[in-house]
Design a protein around this motif. Structure first.
Motif, short mmCIF file in Angstrom:
data_model
loop_
_atom_site.label_atom_id
_atom_site.label_comp_id
_atom_site.label_asym_id
_atom_site.label_seq_id
_atom_site.Cartn_x
_atom_site.Cartn_y
_atom_site.Cartn_z
N SER A 136 41.50 47.81 40.91
CA SER A 136 40.41 47.50 41.83
C SER A 136 39.29 46.74 41.13
O SER A 136 38.67 45.85 41.71
CB SER A 136 39.84 48.79 42.44
OG SER A 136 40.79 49.39 43.29
N MET B 7 40.43 43.17 40.77
CA MET B 7 40.41 42.49 42.06
C MET B 7 38.98 42.13 42.48
O MET B 7 38.73 41.05 43.04
CB MET B 7 41.06 43.37 43.13
CG MET B 7 42.56 43.57 42.98
SD MET B 7 43.53 42.01 43.03
CE MET B 7 43.82 41.74 41.26
N LEU B 8 38.03 43.02 42.21
CA LEU B 8 36.62 42.71 42.51
C LEU B 8 36.09 41.61 41.59
O LEU B 8 35.24 40.81 42.00
CB LEU B 8 35.77 43.98 42.39
CG LEU B 8 35.92 44.98 43.52
CD1 LEU B 8 35.24 46.30 43.16
CD2 LEU B 8 35.34 44.42 44.83
N THR C 168 37.42 38.49 43.06
CA THR C 168 36.62 38.24 44.26
C THR C 168 35.30 37.59 43.91
O THR C 168 34.88 36.61 44.52
CB THR C 168 36.35 39.56 45.01
OG1 THR C 168 37.59 40.11 45.45
CG2 THR C 168 35.44 39.35 46.20
N HIS D 28 36.19 48.04 51.63
CA HIS D 28 36.87 46.80 51.25
C HIS D 28 37.42 46.07 52.48
O HIS D 28 37.56 44.85 52.47
CB HIS D 28 37.99 47.07 50.23
CG HIS D 28 39.23 47.67 50.80
ND1 HIS D 28 39.38 49.01 51.06
CD2 HIS D 28 40.42 47.09 51.16
CE1 HIS D 28 40.59 49.25 51.54
NE2 HIS D 28 41.24 48.09 51.62
N THR E 225 30.43 44.19 48.50
CA THR E 225 31.09 43.98 47.20
C THR E 225 30.22 44.52 46.06
O THR E 225 30.75 45.06 45.08
CB THR E 225 31.41 42.50 46.97
OG1 THR E 225 30.23 41.70 47.16
CG2 THR E 225 32.50 42.03 47.92
N LEU F 58 30.82 48.22 46.18
CA LEU F 58 32.14 48.57 45.64
C LEU F 58 32.18 48.51 44.12
O LEU F 58 32.91 49.27 43.48
CB LEU F 58 33.20 47.64 46.22
CG LEU F 58 33.62 47.90 47.67
CD1 LEU F 58 34.47 46.74 48.19
CD2 LEU F 58 34.38 49.22 47.79
N SER F 59 31.39 47.63 43.53
CA SER F 59 31.43 47.45 42.08
C SER F 59 31.01 48.71 41.33
O SER F 59 31.40 48.91 40.17
CB SER F 59 30.55 46.27 41.65
OG SER F 59 29.18 46.57 41.79
N VAL G 254 33.94 52.01 42.79
CA VAL G 254 35.31 52.12 42.28
C VAL G 254 35.32 52.63 40.85
O VAL G 254 36.39 52.86 40.28
CB VAL G 254 36.05 50.76 42.34
CG1 VAL G 254 36.15 50.25 43.76
CG2 VAL G 254 35.41 49.74 41.42
N LEU H 123 40.52 41.17 47.73
CA LEU H 123 39.86 42.37 48.27
C LEU H 123 40.86 43.32 48.93
O LEU H 123 40.65 44.54 48.93
CB LEU H 123 38.80 41.97 49.29
CG LEU H 123 37.40 41.68 48.76
CD1 LEU H 123 36.51 41.18 49.88
CD2 LEU H 123 36.79 42.93 48.14
N VAL I 93 41.96 46.17 46.73
CA VAL I 93 40.97 47.13 46.23
C VAL I 93 41.20 48.48 46.90
O VAL I 93 41.45 48.55 48.10
CB VAL I 93 39.54 46.64 46.51
CG1 VAL I 93 38.51 47.72 46.16
CG2 VAL I 93 39.25 45.36 45.73
N GLU J 97 39.53 52.52 47.16
CA GLU J 97 38.30 53.27 46.92
C GLU J 97 38.55 54.74 46.61
O GLU J 97 37.62 55.55 46.62
CB GLU J 97 37.38 53.14 48.14
CG GLU J 97 36.93 51.71 48.36
CD GLU J 97 36.65 51.41 49.82
OE1 GLU J 97 35.67 51.97 50.34
OE2 GLU J 97 37.40 50.62 50.43
#
Length: 424
Positions: A227, A230-231, A234, A294, A340, A343-344, A347, A403, A406, A408
Protein backbone atom coordinates in the motif's frame (compact mmCIF):
# COMPACT_ATOMS: atom_id res chain seq x y z
CA UNK A 1 -27.88 13.83 23.30
CA UNK A 2 -26.46 10.31 22.78
CA UNK A 3 -22.76 9.32 22.84
CA UNK A 4 -22.58 8.92 19.06
CA UNK A 5 -23.74 12.52 18.59
CA UNK A 6 -21.24 13.78 21.15
CA UNK A 7 -18.40 11.86 19.50
CA UNK A 8 -19.28 13.30 16.09
CA UNK A 9 -18.91 16.87 17.33
CA UNK A 10 -15.58 18.66 17.34
CA UNK A 11 -14.24 19.91 20.65
CA UNK A 12 -12.84 23.41 21.14
CA UNK A 13 -9.38 21.85 21.51
CA UNK A 14 -9.67 20.14 18.13
CA UNK A 15 -10.46 23.49 16.51
CA UNK A 16 -7.32 24.92 18.13
CA UNK A 17 -5.26 21.95 16.91
CA UNK A 18 -6.41 22.42 13.31
CA UNK A 19 -5.81 26.17 13.54
CA UNK A 20 -2.29 25.57 14.86
CA UNK A 21 -1.16 23.14 12.18
CA UNK A 22 -3.05 25.04 9.45
CA UNK A 23 -1.16 28.22 10.29
CA UNK A 24 2.16 26.38 10.64
CA UNK A 25 1.86 24.72 7.23
CA UNK A 26 0.53 27.92 5.65
CA UNK A 27 3.85 29.49 6.65
CA UNK A 28 5.71 26.91 4.61
CA UNK A 29 3.80 27.95 1.48
CA UNK A 30 4.19 31.68 2.13
CA UNK A 31 7.95 31.43 2.62
CA UNK A 32 8.52 29.15 -0.37
CA UNK A 33 6.45 31.46 -2.63
CA UNK A 34 8.04 34.64 -1.33
CA UNK A 35 10.93 34.59 -3.79
CA UNK A 36 8.68 34.02 -6.82
CA UNK A 37 6.62 37.06 -5.80
CA UNK A 38 9.55 39.46 -5.34
CA UNK A 39 11.79 37.99 -8.07
CA UNK A 40 11.08 40.59 -10.82
CA UNK A 41 12.32 43.40 -8.54
CA UNK A 42 14.94 41.49 -6.58
CA UNK A 43 16.87 40.17 -9.59
CA UNK A 44 17.23 43.71 -10.95
CA UNK A 45 18.46 44.97 -7.59
CA UNK A 46 20.92 42.10 -7.20
CA UNK A 47 21.92 42.10 -10.89
CA UNK A 48 20.85 38.47 -11.38
CA UNK A 49 19.89 36.93 -14.70
CA UNK A 50 16.40 35.45 -15.08
CA UNK A 51 17.96 31.98 -15.04
CA UNK A 52 19.68 32.73 -11.73
CA UNK A 53 16.42 33.98 -10.28
CA UNK A 54 14.57 30.85 -11.40
CA UNK A 55 17.28 28.66 -9.86
CA UNK A 56 16.23 29.95 -6.43
CA UNK A 57 12.79 28.41 -7.00
CA UNK A 58 14.24 25.10 -8.15
CA UNK A 59 16.80 24.76 -5.35
CA UNK A 60 14.10 25.13 -2.70
CA UNK A 61 12.22 22.12 -4.07
CA UNK A 62 15.42 20.10 -4.31
CA UNK A 63 16.15 20.79 -0.64
CA UNK A 64 12.56 20.00 0.29
CA UNK A 65 12.55 16.72 -1.64
CA UNK A 66 15.81 15.69 0.05
CA UNK A 67 14.53 16.31 3.58
CA UNK A 68 10.92 15.04 3.53
CA UNK A 69 11.86 11.42 4.25
CA UNK A 70 14.51 12.13 6.94
CA UNK A 71 12.10 14.71 8.37
CA UNK A 72 9.37 12.10 8.68
CA UNK A 73 11.79 9.66 10.33
CA UNK A 74 12.85 12.32 12.82
CA UNK A 75 9.20 13.09 13.55
CA UNK A 76 8.71 9.43 14.48
CA UNK A 77 11.77 9.55 16.73
CA UNK A 78 11.33 12.88 18.51
CA UNK A 79 7.61 13.61 18.17
CA UNK A 80 5.33 15.35 15.68
CA UNK A 81 4.88 18.55 17.68
CA UNK A 82 8.61 19.03 18.22
CA UNK A 83 9.42 18.57 14.54
CA UNK A 84 6.67 20.93 13.42
CA UNK A 85 7.83 23.68 15.77
CA UNK A 86 11.43 23.10 14.64
CA UNK A 87 10.37 23.49 10.98
CA UNK A 88 8.54 26.75 11.72
CA UNK A 89 11.51 28.08 13.70
CA UNK A 90 13.81 27.14 10.83
CA UNK A 91 11.60 29.09 8.40
CA UNK A 92 11.84 32.16 10.64
CA UNK A 93 15.64 32.01 10.93
CA UNK A 94 16.22 31.51 7.19
CA UNK A 95 13.80 34.27 6.17
CA UNK A 96 15.54 36.71 8.52
CA UNK A 97 18.87 35.72 6.99
CA UNK A 98 17.52 36.34 3.47
CA UNK A 99 16.76 39.95 4.38
CA UNK A 100 20.53 40.49 4.63
CA UNK A 101 21.71 38.21 1.82
CA UNK A 102 24.51 39.48 -0.39
CA UNK A 103 25.38 37.88 -3.69
CA UNK A 104 23.99 34.99 -5.65
CA UNK A 105 25.52 32.06 -3.79
CA UNK A 106 24.50 33.23 -0.33
CA UNK A 107 20.86 33.45 -1.42
CA UNK A 108 21.16 30.16 -3.29
CA UNK A 109 22.39 28.43 -0.13
CA UNK A 110 19.68 30.00 2.01
CA UNK A 111 16.91 28.89 -0.36
CA UNK A 112 18.32 25.35 -0.28
CA UNK A 113 18.41 25.52 3.53
CA UNK A 114 14.81 26.78 3.56
CA UNK A 115 13.79 23.67 1.63
CA UNK A 116 15.67 21.44 4.06
CA UNK A 117 14.12 22.91 7.22
CA UNK A 118 10.63 22.75 5.66
CA UNK A 119 10.88 19.03 4.93
CA UNK A 120 9.38 17.64 8.17
CA UNK A 121 6.32 19.92 8.14
CA UNK A 122 3.75 17.80 6.27
CA UNK A 123 4.60 14.52 8.02
CA UNK A 124 4.44 16.27 11.40
CA UNK A 125 1.08 17.92 10.65
CA UNK A 126 -0.52 14.70 9.41
CA UNK A 127 0.85 12.89 12.44
CA UNK A 128 -0.69 15.47 14.78
CA UNK A 129 -4.07 14.94 13.08
CA UNK A 130 -3.87 11.21 13.86
CA UNK A 131 -3.17 12.04 17.51
CA UNK A 132 -6.18 14.34 17.96
CA UNK A 133 -8.88 13.00 15.60
CA UNK A 134 -10.47 9.57 15.37
CA UNK A 135 -11.27 7.77 12.12
CA UNK A 136 -14.68 9.46 11.77
CA UNK A 137 -13.24 12.97 11.89
CA UNK A 138 -9.77 12.53 10.47
CA UNK A 139 -10.46 13.03 6.74
CA UNK A 140 -12.58 16.13 7.41
CA UNK A 141 -9.76 17.52 9.56
CA UNK A 142 -7.25 16.74 6.80
CA UNK A 143 -9.47 18.44 4.21
CA UNK A 144 -9.67 21.63 6.27
CA UNK A 145 -5.93 21.48 6.90
CA UNK A 146 -5.20 21.09 3.17
CA UNK A 147 -6.93 24.38 2.36
CA UNK A 148 -3.86 26.27 3.57
CA UNK A 149 -2.04 25.23 0.38
CA UNK A 150 -4.47 27.23 -1.76
CA UNK A 151 -4.69 30.06 0.76
CA UNK A 152 -0.93 30.60 0.88
CA UNK A 153 -0.82 31.88 -2.69
CA UNK A 154 -3.61 34.33 -1.92
CA UNK A 155 -2.01 35.67 1.28
CA UNK A 156 1.37 36.48 -0.20
CA UNK A 157 -0.17 38.22 -3.19
CA UNK A 158 -2.22 40.42 -0.86
CA UNK A 159 0.69 42.06 0.95
CA UNK A 160 3.97 41.34 -0.88
CA UNK A 161 3.53 43.49 -4.04
CA UNK A 162 2.42 46.53 -2.04
CA UNK A 163 5.24 46.27 0.52
CA UNK A 164 7.77 45.71 -2.26
CA UNK A 165 6.65 48.78 -4.23
CA UNK A 166 6.81 51.08 -1.20
CA UNK A 167 9.69 49.65 0.83
CA UNK A 168 11.66 47.26 -1.38
CA UNK A 169 12.15 43.52 -1.60
CA UNK A 170 14.22 43.25 1.59
CA UNK A 171 11.37 44.75 3.60
CA UNK A 172 9.02 42.23 1.98
CA UNK A 173 11.29 39.42 3.18
CA UNK A 174 11.29 40.95 6.65
CA UNK A 175 7.49 41.13 6.75
CA UNK A 176 7.31 37.54 5.51
CA UNK A 177 9.61 36.49 8.38
CA UNK A 178 7.00 37.76 10.85
CA UNK A 179 4.56 35.07 9.73
CA UNK A 180 6.61 32.08 10.97
CA UNK A 181 7.35 33.97 14.19
CA UNK A 182 3.63 34.48 14.83
CA UNK A 183 2.88 30.88 13.82
CA UNK A 184 5.57 29.57 16.17
CA UNK A 185 3.99 31.21 19.21
CA UNK A 186 0.42 30.29 18.25
CA UNK A 187 1.23 26.66 17.41
CA UNK A 188 3.25 26.23 20.61
CA UNK A 189 0.23 27.08 22.77
CA UNK A 190 -2.43 25.56 20.48
CA UNK A 191 -0.71 22.16 20.45
CA UNK A 192 -0.30 21.92 24.22
CA UNK A 193 -2.06 19.09 26.02
CA UNK A 194 -2.29 15.32 25.95
CA UNK A 195 -3.89 13.95 22.74
CA UNK A 196 -6.47 11.14 22.98
CA UNK A 197 -4.54 8.98 20.48
CA UNK A 198 -0.89 9.77 21.37
CA UNK A 199 2.02 9.03 19.10
CA UNK A 200 3.51 5.58 19.62
CA UNK A 201 7.27 5.37 19.93
CA UNK A 202 7.10 1.58 20.12
CA UNK A 203 4.58 -1.21 19.62
CA UNK A 204 3.50 -3.30 22.61
CA UNK A 205 3.26 -6.96 21.72
CA UNK A 206 0.65 -9.37 23.13
CA UNK A 207 3.17 -10.69 25.72
CA UNK A 208 3.75 -7.18 27.06
CA UNK A 209 7.17 -6.73 25.41
CA UNK A 210 7.74 -3.32 23.82
CA UNK A 211 9.15 -3.48 20.32
CA UNK A 212 11.46 -0.58 19.43
CA UNK A 213 13.47 -0.19 16.26
CA UNK A 214 16.29 1.87 14.84
CA UNK A 215 15.48 4.52 12.27
CA UNK A 216 16.81 2.35 9.44
CA UNK A 217 14.85 -0.71 10.58
CA UNK A 218 11.76 1.47 10.85
CA UNK A 219 12.31 2.71 7.29
CA UNK A 220 12.71 -0.82 5.96
CA UNK A 221 9.55 -1.89 7.71
CA UNK A 222 7.65 1.13 6.47
CA UNK A 223 8.43 0.60 2.80
CA UNK A 224 7.98 -3.19 2.91
CA UNK A 225 4.30 -2.64 2.29
CA UNK A 226 2.39 -2.77 -0.98
CA UNK A 227 0.00 0.00 0.00
CA UNK A 228 2.88 2.38 0.77
CA UNK A 229 4.41 1.78 -2.66
CA UNK A 230 1.07 2.17 -4.39
CA UNK A 231 0.52 5.52 -2.64
CA UNK A 232 4.05 6.56 -3.63
CA UNK A 233 3.29 5.77 -7.29
CA UNK A 234 -0.01 7.62 -6.93
CA UNK A 235 1.81 10.67 -5.61
CA UNK A 236 4.43 10.60 -8.34
CA UNK A 237 1.84 10.68 -11.14
CA UNK A 238 -1.16 12.46 -9.62
CA UNK A 239 0.72 15.16 -7.68
CA UNK A 240 3.01 15.64 -10.66
CA UNK A 241 0.03 16.19 -12.93
CA UNK A 242 -1.58 18.51 -10.37
CA UNK A 243 1.34 20.90 -10.09
CA UNK A 244 2.32 20.52 -13.72
CA UNK A 245 -1.04 21.76 -15.02
CA UNK A 246 -1.34 24.32 -12.21
CA UNK A 247 2.04 25.92 -12.87
CA UNK A 248 1.33 26.04 -16.61
CA UNK A 249 -2.29 27.16 -16.49
CA UNK A 250 -1.71 30.93 -16.66
CA UNK A 251 0.80 30.51 -19.46
CA UNK A 252 -1.57 28.26 -21.42
CA UNK A 253 -4.53 30.64 -21.03
CA UNK A 254 -2.53 33.63 -22.26
CA UNK A 255 -0.24 32.09 -24.89
CA UNK A 256 -2.45 29.35 -26.36
CA UNK A 257 -6.03 30.47 -25.71
CA UNK A 258 -5.13 34.17 -26.29
CA UNK A 259 -6.98 35.55 -23.26
CA UNK A 260 -5.63 38.55 -21.34
CA UNK A 261 -3.45 38.27 -18.24
CA UNK A 262 -6.31 39.69 -16.16
CA UNK A 263 -8.72 37.04 -17.49
CA UNK A 264 -6.17 34.35 -16.72
CA UNK A 265 -5.89 35.65 -13.17
CA UNK A 266 -9.67 35.57 -12.74
CA UNK A 267 -9.83 32.02 -14.08
CA UNK A 268 -7.12 30.87 -11.66
CA UNK A 269 -8.94 32.56 -8.78
CA UNK A 270 -11.94 30.36 -9.61
CA UNK A 271 -9.53 27.41 -9.73
CA UNK A 272 -8.34 28.27 -6.22
CA UNK A 273 -11.86 28.59 -4.82
CA UNK A 274 -13.10 25.29 -6.26
CA UNK A 275 -9.97 23.46 -5.10
CA UNK A 276 -10.38 24.80 -1.57
CA UNK A 277 -14.04 23.84 -1.29
CA UNK A 278 -13.53 20.42 -2.87
CA UNK A 279 -10.86 19.39 -0.36
CA UNK A 280 -13.21 19.99 2.57
CA UNK A 281 -16.11 18.23 0.81
CA UNK A 282 -13.91 15.21 0.03
CA UNK A 283 -12.95 14.82 3.68
CA UNK A 284 -16.55 15.07 4.86
CA UNK A 285 -17.75 12.49 2.32
CA UNK A 286 -14.98 10.06 3.28
CA UNK A 287 -15.68 10.39 7.01
CA UNK A 288 -19.43 9.85 6.58
CA UNK A 289 -19.34 7.01 4.06
CA UNK A 290 -19.03 3.26 4.55
CA UNK A 291 -16.86 3.01 1.45
CA UNK A 292 -13.11 2.69 1.91
CA UNK A 293 -10.97 5.80 1.61
CA UNK A 294 -8.97 4.43 -1.30
CA UNK A 295 -12.22 3.89 -3.26
CA UNK A 296 -13.24 7.53 -2.78
CA UNK A 297 -9.72 8.69 -3.63
CA UNK A 298 -9.91 6.70 -6.88
CA UNK A 299 -13.28 8.25 -7.77
CA UNK A 300 -12.12 11.79 -7.07
CA UNK A 301 -8.86 11.25 -8.93
CA UNK A 302 -10.67 9.87 -11.98
CA UNK A 303 -12.37 13.26 -12.27
CA UNK A 304 -9.00 14.88 -12.93
CA UNK A 305 -8.36 13.42 -16.40
CA UNK A 306 -11.54 14.68 -18.14
CA UNK A 307 -11.12 18.12 -16.55
CA UNK A 308 -7.59 18.43 -17.95
CA UNK A 309 -8.89 17.42 -21.40
CA UNK A 310 -11.80 19.86 -21.17
CA UNK A 311 -9.46 22.66 -20.12
CA UNK A 312 -6.99 21.88 -22.92
CA UNK A 313 -9.78 21.91 -25.54
CA UNK A 314 -11.41 25.14 -24.34
CA UNK A 315 -12.59 27.06 -27.44
CA UNK A 316 -10.73 30.31 -28.16
CA UNK A 317 -12.66 33.32 -26.97
CA UNK A 318 -15.30 31.35 -25.05
CA UNK A 319 -15.08 32.95 -21.60
CA UNK A 320 -17.81 30.81 -20.01
CA UNK A 321 -16.12 27.55 -21.02
CA UNK A 322 -12.76 28.86 -19.80
CA UNK A 323 -14.16 29.61 -16.34
CA UNK A 324 -16.13 26.36 -16.25
CA UNK A 325 -13.23 24.08 -17.13
CA UNK A 326 -10.72 25.96 -14.99
CA UNK A 327 -13.04 25.63 -12.00
CA UNK A 328 -13.68 21.96 -12.79
CA UNK A 329 -9.94 21.34 -13.04
CA UNK A 330 -9.50 22.85 -9.57
CA UNK A 331 -11.82 20.13 -8.26
CA UNK A 332 -10.03 17.39 -10.21
CA UNK A 333 -6.56 18.54 -9.22
CA UNK A 334 -7.12 18.88 -5.48
CA UNK A 335 -10.16 16.89 -4.31
CA UNK A 336 -8.30 13.58 -4.09
CA UNK A 337 -5.38 15.01 -2.09
CA UNK A 338 -7.38 15.16 1.15
CA UNK A 339 -7.83 11.39 1.16
CA UNK A 340 -4.42 10.42 -0.22
CA UNK A 341 -2.77 12.53 2.50
CA UNK A 342 -4.96 10.77 5.03
CA UNK A 343 -4.08 7.35 3.66
CA UNK A 344 -0.36 8.11 3.85
CA UNK A 345 -0.55 7.95 7.66
CA UNK A 346 -3.43 5.49 8.00
CA UNK A 347 -1.71 2.64 6.13
CA UNK A 348 1.31 2.96 8.45
CA UNK A 349 1.97 1.25 11.79
CA UNK A 350 1.37 3.73 14.59
CA UNK A 351 5.09 4.24 15.31
CA UNK A 352 6.00 4.76 11.62
CA UNK A 353 3.49 7.37 10.46
CA UNK A 354 6.06 10.12 9.98
CA UNK A 355 8.42 7.80 8.12
CA UNK A 356 5.71 6.51 5.79
CA UNK A 357 4.24 9.94 5.02
CA UNK A 358 7.76 11.30 4.47
CA UNK A 359 8.57 8.45 2.07
CA UNK A 360 5.36 9.02 0.09
CA UNK A 361 5.86 12.79 0.11
CA UNK A 362 9.32 12.32 -1.41
CA UNK A 363 7.59 10.83 -4.46
CA UNK A 364 5.02 13.66 -4.41
CA UNK A 365 7.79 16.24 -4.52
CA UNK A 366 9.63 14.35 -7.28
CA UNK A 367 6.45 14.45 -9.36
CA UNK A 368 5.99 18.17 -8.64
CA UNK A 369 9.52 18.82 -9.87
CA UNK A 370 9.52 16.52 -12.90
CA UNK A 371 6.05 17.17 -14.38
CA UNK A 372 6.66 20.83 -15.38
CA UNK A 373 9.96 19.75 -16.94
CA UNK A 374 8.15 17.01 -18.89
CA UNK A 375 5.52 19.49 -20.09
CA UNK A 376 8.31 21.74 -21.33
CA UNK A 377 9.93 18.86 -23.22
CA UNK A 378 6.62 17.85 -24.83
CA UNK A 379 5.97 21.46 -25.85
CA UNK A 380 9.44 21.71 -27.37
CA UNK A 381 8.92 18.46 -29.30
CA UNK A 382 5.35 19.09 -30.51
CA UNK A 383 5.04 22.88 -30.46
CA UNK A 384 1.55 22.42 -29.00
CA UNK A 385 0.34 23.31 -25.52
CA UNK A 386 -2.77 21.21 -26.12
CA UNK A 387 -0.72 18.10 -26.93
CA UNK A 388 1.31 18.58 -23.76
CA UNK A 389 -1.84 18.76 -21.63
CA UNK A 390 -3.47 15.79 -23.35
CA UNK A 391 -0.42 13.61 -22.74
CA UNK A 392 -0.16 14.53 -19.07
CA UNK A 393 -3.91 13.89 -18.64
CA UNK A 394 -3.06 10.17 -18.71
CA UNK A 395 -1.08 10.48 -15.45
CA UNK A 396 -4.11 10.55 -13.09
CA UNK A 397 -5.42 7.34 -14.69
CA UNK A 398 -2.15 5.59 -13.84
CA UNK A 399 -2.58 6.88 -10.27
CA UNK A 400 -6.16 5.52 -10.16
CA UNK A 401 -4.92 2.03 -11.04
CA UNK A 402 -2.28 2.24 -8.28
CA UNK A 403 -4.90 3.35 -5.74
CA UNK A 404 -7.01 0.26 -6.43
CA UNK A 405 -4.22 -1.86 -4.90
CA UNK A 406 -4.15 0.10 -1.62
CA UNK A 407 -5.52 -1.72 1.42
CA UNK A 408 -6.44 -0.07 4.71
CA UNK A 409 -6.45 -3.17 6.92
CA UNK A 410 -3.19 -2.16 8.61
CA UNK A 411 -4.74 1.13 9.66
CA UNK A 412 -7.63 -0.66 11.35
CA UNK A 413 -5.26 -2.99 13.17
CA UNK A 414 -3.06 -0.25 14.60
CA UNK A 415 -5.78 2.31 15.31
CA UNK A 416 -7.65 0.08 17.70
CA UNK A 417 -5.92 0.82 20.99
CA UNK A 418 -4.42 4.22 21.76
CA UNK A 419 -3.70 3.00 25.29
CA UNK A 420 -0.87 0.89 23.90
CA UNK A 421 1.18 4.00 23.13
CA UNK A 422 4.65 3.91 24.64
CA UNK A 423 6.16 7.28 25.53
CA UNK A 424 9.89 7.78 25.62
Amino acid sequence: MNNATLQSKWTAKQFFIIAGIWLAFLISFITRLSWSTIMPTAIDSLHFTVQQGNSYVTIFYIGYAISVLPGGMLADKFGYKKMLLAAVLGNFVVMIAMVFMQGYWMGFGLRFLLGLVSGPDLSACLGIITEWFDGKKRATATGIFNTCTSFGLTVINIYAPSVMVHYGWRATMGVTALFPLAALFFAYFALKGNPPFPQQFGIKKANGEVKTESAISRLKGAINNRSVWMLAITGLFATGAKWGVTNWANLFIVKSLKFSVITAGTAMSIFGITSLVSMIVAGWISDHSKWSRHVWASIFMAIFTPTIIGFALTPHGNLFMLYFWTGAMGVGAFMFSTITNNLSVEVAPADQRGTVSGFINAFNQSGSFLAPVLLGQILAATGSYVSAYLIISVFPLIAVVALLFVRESDADKYAAAPAAAIEE
